[in-house]
Write a protein that holds these residues in place. Sequence first.
Motif, PDB file in Angstrom:
ATOM      1  N   ALA A  44       8.124 -20.513 -12.780  1.00 48.89           N
ATOM      2  CA  ALA A  44       7.705 -21.382 -14.066  1.00 48.89           C
ATOM      3  C   ALA A  44       8.607 -21.143 -15.212  1.00 48.89           C
ATOM      4  O   ALA A  44       8.956 -22.113 -15.889  1.00 48.89           O
ATOM      5  CB  ALA A  44       6.228 -20.607 -14.416  1.00 48.89           C
ATOM      6  N   GLU A  45       9.403 -19.760 -14.990  1.00 51.62           N
ATOM      7  CA  GLU A  45      10.464 -19.746 -16.014  1.00 51.62           C
ATOM      8  C   GLU A  45      11.415 -20.557 -15.732  1.00 51.62           C
ATOM      9  O   GLU A  45      12.070 -21.257 -16.812  1.00 51.62           O
ATOM     10  CB  GLU A  45      10.834 -18.127 -15.855  1.00 51.62           C
ATOM     11  N   THR A  46      11.768 -20.735 -14.345  1.00 45.76           N
ATOM     12  CA  THR A  46      13.064 -21.717 -14.241  1.00 45.76           C
ATOM     13  C   THR A  46      12.654 -23.009 -14.665  1.00 45.76           C
ATOM     14  O   THR A  46      13.606 -23.819 -15.494  1.00 45.76           O
ATOM     15  CB  THR A  46      13.208 -21.559 -12.742  1.00 45.76           C
ATOM     16  N   VAL A  47      11.694 -23.512 -14.164  1.00 41.57           N
ATOM     17  CA  VAL A  47      11.325 -25.041 -14.850  1.00 41.57           C
ATOM     18  C   VAL A  47      11.135 -25.221 -16.172  1.00 41.57           C
ATOM     19  O   VAL A  47      11.500 -25.984 -16.781  1.00 41.57           O
ATOM     20  CB  VAL A  47       9.723 -25.473 -14.138  1.00 41.57           C
ATOM     21  N   ALA A  48      10.532 -24.173 -16.977  1.00 39.16           N
ATOM     22  CA  ALA A  48      10.492 -24.273 -18.581  1.00 39.16           C
ATOM     23  C   ALA A  48      11.853 -24.142 -19.031  1.00 39.16           C
ATOM     24  O   ALA A  48      11.976 -24.544 -20.035  1.00 39.16           O
ATOM     25  CB  ALA A  48       9.470 -22.905 -18.849  1.00 39.16           C
ATOM     26  N   ALA A  49      12.716 -23.598 -18.462  1.00 40.65           N
ATOM     27  CA  ALA A  49      14.241 -23.488 -18.962  1.00 40.65           C
ATOM     28  C   ALA A  49      14.916 -24.710 -18.651  1.00 40.65           C
ATOM     29  O   ALA A  49      16.327 -24.684 -19.057  1.00 40.65           O
ATOM     30  CB  ALA A  49      14.753 -22.040 -18.647  1.00 40.65           C
ATOM     31  N   THR A  54      21.787 -29.521 -16.801  1.00 39.65           N
ATOM     32  CA  THR A  54      21.679 -28.334 -15.888  1.00 39.65           C
ATOM     33  C   THR A  54      21.776 -28.881 -14.463  1.00 39.65           C
ATOM     34  O   THR A  54      21.121 -29.791 -14.284  1.00 39.65           O
ATOM     35  CB  THR A  54      20.233 -27.587 -16.002  1.00 39.65           C
ATOM     36  N   LYS A  55      22.675 -28.155 -13.618  1.00 40.11           N
ATOM     37  CA  LYS A  55      22.710 -28.448 -12.172  1.00 40.11           C
ATOM     38  C   LYS A  55      21.583 -27.757 -11.357  1.00 40.11           C
ATOM     39  O   LYS A  55      21.400 -26.369 -11.743  1.00 40.11           O
ATOM     40  CB  LYS A  55      24.104 -28.161 -11.730  1.00 40.11           C
ATOM     41  N   VAL A  56      20.731 -28.111 -10.477  1.00 39.39           N
ATOM     42  CA  VAL A  56      19.546 -27.558  -9.813  1.00 39.39           C
ATOM     43  C   VAL A  56      19.472 -28.209  -8.433  1.00 39.39           C
ATOM     44  O   VAL A  56      20.514 -28.989  -7.913  1.00 39.39           O
ATOM     45  CB  VAL A  56      18.193 -28.065 -10.488  1.00 39.39           C
ATOM     46  N   ILE A  57      19.030 -27.238  -7.546  1.00 41.44           N
ATOM     47  CA  ILE A  57      18.777 -27.671  -6.140  1.00 41.44           C
ATOM     48  C   ILE A  57      17.109 -27.746  -6.031  1.00 41.44           C
ATOM     49  O   ILE A  57      16.388 -26.841  -6.548  1.00 41.44           O
ATOM     50  CB  ILE A  57      19.267 -26.612  -5.178  1.00 41.44           C
ATOM     51  N   THR A  58      16.847 -28.753  -5.414  1.00 42.40           N
ATOM     52  CA  THR A  58      15.364 -28.927  -5.106  1.00 42.40           C
ATOM     53  C   THR A  58      14.723 -28.035  -4.053  1.00 42.40           C
ATOM     54  O   THR A  58      15.685 -27.476  -3.224  1.00 42.40           O
ATOM     55  CB  THR A  58      14.836 -30.341  -4.988  1.00 42.40           C
ATOM     56  N   THR A  59      13.618 -27.923  -3.770  1.00 39.33           N
ATOM     57  CA  THR A  59      13.166 -27.005  -2.620  1.00 39.33           C
ATOM     58  C   THR A  59      13.454 -27.925  -1.326  1.00 39.33           C
ATOM     59  O   THR A  59      13.551 -27.364  -0.239  1.00 39.33           O
ATOM     60  CB  THR A  59      11.660 -27.002  -2.682  1.00 39.33           C
ATOM     61  N   SER A  60      13.555 -29.006  -1.541  1.00 37.91           N
ATOM     62  CA  SER A  60      14.077 -29.999  -0.189  1.00 37.91           C
ATOM     63  C   SER A  60      15.659 -29.989   0.105  1.00 37.91           C
ATOM     64  O   SER A  60      16.027 -30.612   1.142  1.00 37.91           O
ATOM     65  CB  SER A  60      13.638 -31.344  -0.386  1.00 37.91           C
ATOM     66  N   GLY A  61      16.353 -29.341  -0.887  1.00 41.54           N
ATOM     67  CA  GLY A  61      17.735 -29.279  -0.654  1.00 41.54           C
ATOM     68  C   GLY A  61      18.687 -30.032  -1.373  1.00 41.54           C
ATOM     69  O   GLY A  61      19.782 -30.444  -1.213  1.00 41.54           O
ATOM     70  N   ALA A  89       7.648 -28.736  -9.734  1.00 41.64           N
ATOM     71  CA  ALA A  89       7.335 -27.828  -8.905  1.00 41.64           C
ATOM     72  C   ALA A  89       8.323 -27.823  -7.704  1.00 41.64           C
ATOM     73  O   ALA A  89       8.382 -26.734  -7.096  1.00 41.64           O
ATOM     74  CB  ALA A  89       6.005 -27.797  -8.143  1.00 41.64           C
ATOM     75  N   ALA A  90       8.918 -29.209  -7.866  1.00 42.18           N
ATOM     76  CA  ALA A  90       9.896 -29.244  -6.597  1.00 42.18           C
ATOM     77  C   ALA A  90      11.423 -28.444  -6.946  1.00 42.18           C
ATOM     78  O   ALA A  90      12.471 -28.617  -6.097  1.00 42.18           O
ATOM     79  CB  ALA A  90      10.184 -30.816  -6.112  1.00 42.18           C
ATOM     80  N   ILE A  91      11.640 -28.159  -8.069  1.00 45.26           N
ATOM     81  CA  ILE A  91      12.852 -27.541  -8.551  1.00 45.26           C
ATOM     82  C   ILE A  91      12.871 -26.241  -7.897  1.00 45.26           C
ATOM     83  O   ILE A  91      12.103 -25.466  -8.278  1.00 45.26           O
ATOM     84  CB  ILE A  91      13.007 -27.588 -10.037  1.00 45.26           C
ATOM     85  N   GLY A  92      13.814 -25.970  -6.959  1.00 47.52           N
ATOM     86  CA  GLY A  92      13.921 -24.536  -6.396  1.00 47.52           C
ATOM     87  C   GLY A  92      14.647 -23.456  -7.174  1.00 47.52           C
ATOM     88  O   GLY A  92      14.175 -22.520  -7.479  1.00 47.52           O
ATOM     89  N   ARG A  93      15.985 -23.980  -7.614  1.00 42.59           N
ATOM     90  CA  ARG A  93      16.765 -22.877  -8.523  1.00 42.59           C
ATOM     91  C   ARG A  93      17.703 -23.807  -9.056  1.00 42.59           C
ATOM     92  O   ARG A  93      18.131 -24.789  -8.896  1.00 42.59           O
ATOM     93  CB  ARG A  93      17.260 -21.851  -7.491  1.00 42.59           C
ATOM     94  N   VAL A  94      18.386 -23.003 -10.137  1.00 42.40           N
ATOM     95  CA  VAL A  94      19.288 -23.662 -11.192  1.00 42.40           C
ATOM     96  C   VAL A  94      20.710 -22.691 -10.597  1.00 42.40           C
ATOM     97  O   VAL A  94      20.753 -21.896 -10.190  1.00 42.40           O
ATOM     98  CB  VAL A  94      19.082 -23.026 -12.619  1.00 42.40           C
ATOM     99  N   ILE A  95      21.585 -23.976 -10.376  1.00 45.79           N
ATOM    100  CA  ILE A  95      22.908 -23.450  -9.881  1.00 45.79           C
ATOM    101  C   ILE A  95      23.413 -22.924 -11.348  1.00 45.79           C
ATOM    102  O   ILE A  95      23.571 -23.716 -12.313  1.00 45.79           O
ATOM    103  CB  ILE A  95      23.675 -24.612  -9.246  1.00 45.79           C
ATOM    104  N   PRO A  96      24.082 -21.753 -11.280  1.00 42.29           N
ATOM    105  CA  PRO A  96      24.707 -21.315 -12.497  1.00 42.29           C
ATOM    106  C   PRO A  96      25.990 -22.064 -12.884  1.00 42.29           C
ATOM    107  O   PRO A  96      26.876 -22.397 -11.769  1.00 42.29           O
ATOM    108  CB  PRO A  96      25.004 -19.720 -12.392  1.00 42.29           C
TER     109      PRO A  96
END
Length: 149
Positions: A44-49, A54-61, A89-96
């Motif tokens: 939830a913090e990742t999605v709120a930010a 921002t470069k991201v990776i979804t849960t499906s890659g 909810a499909a956003i897995g993580r943020v690429i720094p």
Amino acid sequence: MVLIAAPMASSGGGGITLLLPLILIVGMIWFMSRTQRKQKARQAETVAALQPGTKVITTSGQVGIVEEVDDEYVTLEISDGVLVQFVKAAIGRVIPEETEDVAADEPADEAAGETATEPADVKESVEVPDAGADKVQDKAKLPPTHTEN
């Protein structure tokens, strides 16, 4: 036939031995739910930010750059001009983002204030003969599909 009545061996703490497995099971369930709550809070913090750029990776890659953030959806640019909508909810993580440190790029001698001397015969740039500049491919060519002839 003779029946002999012998008392069964007991450990002495009958009630405690029955409760111990139950306490262990409840403890495991509590620990697992706590871990899931922490993961959900981090998500939830990742999605709120999320912000555009921002470069991201979804849960499906799928890797993409955030273009727009709505209440329920995130629009990602996965290639030049290709926009795709994903559920938040499909956003897995943020690429720094890679930050370039000037001091990290310089050798240790230069960072300490000493300048390295270069030999006089070293050229600033090496010229490469132009052997077919018009044949240079900007993008990788994909293999032909069944619709191409």
